[in-house]
Design a protein around this motif. Structure first.
Motif, PDB file in Angstrom:
ATOM      1  N   ARG A  94      -2.039  33.256  48.412  1.00 39.77           N
ATOM      2  CA  ARG A  94      -0.788  33.749  48.978  1.00 39.77           C
ATOM      3  C   ARG A  94      -0.053  32.598  49.641  1.00 39.77           C
ATOM      4  N   GLU A  95       1.253  32.838  49.957  1.00 35.66           N
ATOM      5  CA  GLU A  95       2.044  31.794  50.608  1.00 35.66           C
ATOM      6  C   GLU A  95       1.622  31.672  52.066  1.00 35.66           C
ATOM      7  N   VAL A  96       1.351  30.447  52.485  1.00 38.98           N
ATOM      8  CA  VAL A  96       0.881  30.193  53.843  1.00 38.98           C
ATOM      9  C   VAL A  96       2.061  29.814  54.721  1.00 38.98           C
ATOM     10  N   GLY A  97       2.122  30.446  55.877  1.00 37.90           N
ATOM     11  CA  GLY A  97       3.187  30.140  56.814  1.00 37.90           C
ATOM     12  C   GLY A  97       2.804  29.020  57.761  1.00 37.90           C
ATOM     13  N   GLU A  99      -0.882  26.917  59.481  1.00 34.87           N
ATOM     14  CA  GLU A  99      -2.331  26.740  59.388  1.00 34.87           C
ATOM     15  C   GLU A  99      -2.778  25.662  60.365  1.00 34.87           C
ATOM     16  N   ASP A 113      -5.356  29.951  58.527  1.00 38.24           N
ATOM     17  CA  ASP A 113      -3.928  30.009  58.192  1.00 38.24           C
ATOM     18  C   ASP A 113      -3.412  31.431  58.376  1.00 38.24           C
ATOM     19  N   SER A 115      -0.269  34.031  56.945  1.00 36.54           N
ATOM     20  CA  SER A 115       0.610  34.177  55.771  1.00 36.54           C
ATOM     21  C   SER A 115       2.089  34.169  56.161  1.00 36.54           C
ATOM     22  N   GLN A 116       2.895  33.694  55.229  1.00 35.83           N
ATOM     23  CA  GLN A 116       4.349  33.673  55.451  1.00 35.83           C
ATOM     24  C   GLN A 116       4.911  35.096  55.517  1.00 35.83           C
ATOM     25  N   SER A 120       7.194  36.526  58.459  1.00 31.38           N
ATOM     26  CA  SER A 120       8.514  37.103  58.181  1.00 31.38           C
ATOM     27  C   SER A 120       8.661  38.469  58.846  1.00 31.38           C
TER      28      SER A 120
END
Length: 422
Positions: A94-97, A99, A113, A115-116, A120
């Protein structure tokens, strides 16, 4: 004007909200991102301490031990010194926001980490109040603009109504004072114009009404005198010839006066319009009631049936005002205004409680000082195609009879006709 003012007000509010809200929203988003980064930094340190304590206790590090310590959206990955990898939390890929990585004493590292998508959601939750406040500000600005536009437009709508009344021949305008300076200035200018036009029209109307008496009576007297002179036996033929020329010129002058009066009557007929007489009487009652109340007297109004007629509103209003003023100055008690439809006429009656002491001579006798308004009112009623007479009964009353509304209302009975009531 209303629409432009509302749009301008709302546009200004949107601009202010955008100039303040957008930077504020971006700042909030950055603050959320920084806070989550700090949270991840602190969490990875705690997790590293937990892993070290597990190692010191000789317990293996498992995903089951790490899972309860994670928030939704977090993923932790522990890489032991021997290369063994233990992970827990969200799935990989998944997209990491944000970490953070922490080294574990004794070898290995721990990476945490966030997640983005979760970040959001946090940003949306932080920005949503700003968005709602902005929408509330815009809505309040819209409501305020509607109220302000209405308050600003009402005086000008009122002035437009008065201007239409002035255009229809009503000069007794009751223009109130306004809080808006521009509207107040326009209102005063309208009142000044109405007074000036009223004086001008009254002079023209008085001249037209009295022209038949002021011009034709002397012309008739001169004609009779010249004709008498021309028939005297002692008048020489030369003098008779000159008198014949004078009589011919006098006839031309009389024809010119008649043509002028006919043109004036035609212009008044062209200015006539379909009017609800009850509306005219209601307006007159509203104007005169305060004056009568100050004198300790009452004014009543009674209308019956359909009261539409083709006439000049200004002329009829002038006659009614004259009759009410006469009752105010010379009558007693309650003044009553009434209107009804008969088979032949619309009748407008103005009466009071004083005893009747005169007949129709009131409408022809200008009084000792020549200032009685009734003869002028009678002439004005006749010029408008109606007839004014003194009512019957023991109390003073005047009856204005107006032609009914027909396809040929202009052929109404003239003032010379004598309806049944005297």
């Amino acid at each position: 004007m209303r629409k432009r003012l509302v749009l301008a007000f709302v546009g200004l509010a949107v601009l202010v909200v955008a100039l303040y809200g957008v930077p504020r929203a971006l700042l909030r988003a950055d603050q959320v991102h920084d806070r989550e980064q700090e949270q991840v930094d602190q969490s990875v340190q705690l997790l590293a301490a937990l892993v070290e304590s597990e190692q010191e206790a000789g317990e293996p590090v498992t995903s089951q031990a790490l899972e309860p310590l994670l928030r939704p959206g977090e993923r932790v990955e522990y890489t032991a010194a021997d290369g063994t990898v233990v992970s827990a939390g969200d799935s990989a890929g998944r997209e990491v926001g944000v970490e953070a990585t922490e080294q574990v004493s004794g070898g290995g590292s721990l990476t945490l980490d966030y997640s983005q998508a979760a970040i959001s959601e946090r940003v949306q939750a932080a920005v949503l109040p700003l968005l709602l406040i902005g929408l509330l500000v815009v809505a309040l600005a819209w409501l305020a603009a509607l109220v302000l536009a209405r308050n600003l437009a009402l005086p000008f709508q009122d002035l437009a109504s008065h201007a239409r009344q002035l255009g229809s021949g009503r000069f007794d305008l009751d223009v109130p004072h306004y809080d808006v300076p521009e509207a107040e200035e326009v209102g005063q200018a309208l009142l000044t114009s109405a007074r000036s036009l009223d004086q001008l029209v009254r002079r023209e109307r008085d001249f037209a009404v009295n022209a038949s008496h002021e011009l034709r009576t002397p012309l008739t007297a001169v004609r009779l005198h010249l004709e008498d002179l021309s028939q005297w036996p002692t008048t020489s033929p030369e003098t008779s010839a000159e008198l014949a020329v004078a009589l011919a010129e006098l006839s031309r002058l009389d024809s010119a006066v008649s043509a002028f009066l006919e043109r004036d009557r035609a212009s008044r007929a062209a200015a006539a319009e379909v009017v609800d007489v009850s509306v005219l009487l209601t307006s007159a009652a509203d104007r005169w009631r305060p004056t009568l109340t100050r004198r300790g007297r009452e004014l009543g109004l009674s209308v019956t049936g359909e009261l539409s007629a083709r006439l000049s509103p200004a002329a009829v209003t002038d006659v009614v005002d004259t009759l009410v003023r006469y009752s105010l100055e010379h009558g007693q008690g309650r003044v009553e205004m009434a209107a009804r439809r008969t088979s032949d006429y619309l009748e407008v009656r103005v009466s009071d409680e004083s005893l009747r002491t005169h007949g129709t001579e009131l409408l022809h006798d200008p009084g000792a000082n020549g200032q009685s308004p009734l003869p002028r009112a009678a002439e004005l009623a006749a010029s408008a195609g109606g007839h004014l007479t003194v009512g019957t009964g023991g109390h003073t009353s005047f009856v204005l009879k107006l032609p009914l509304l027909t396809a040929h209302s202009g052929s109404a009975p003239s003032g010379s006709q004598n309806p049944s009531e005297h």
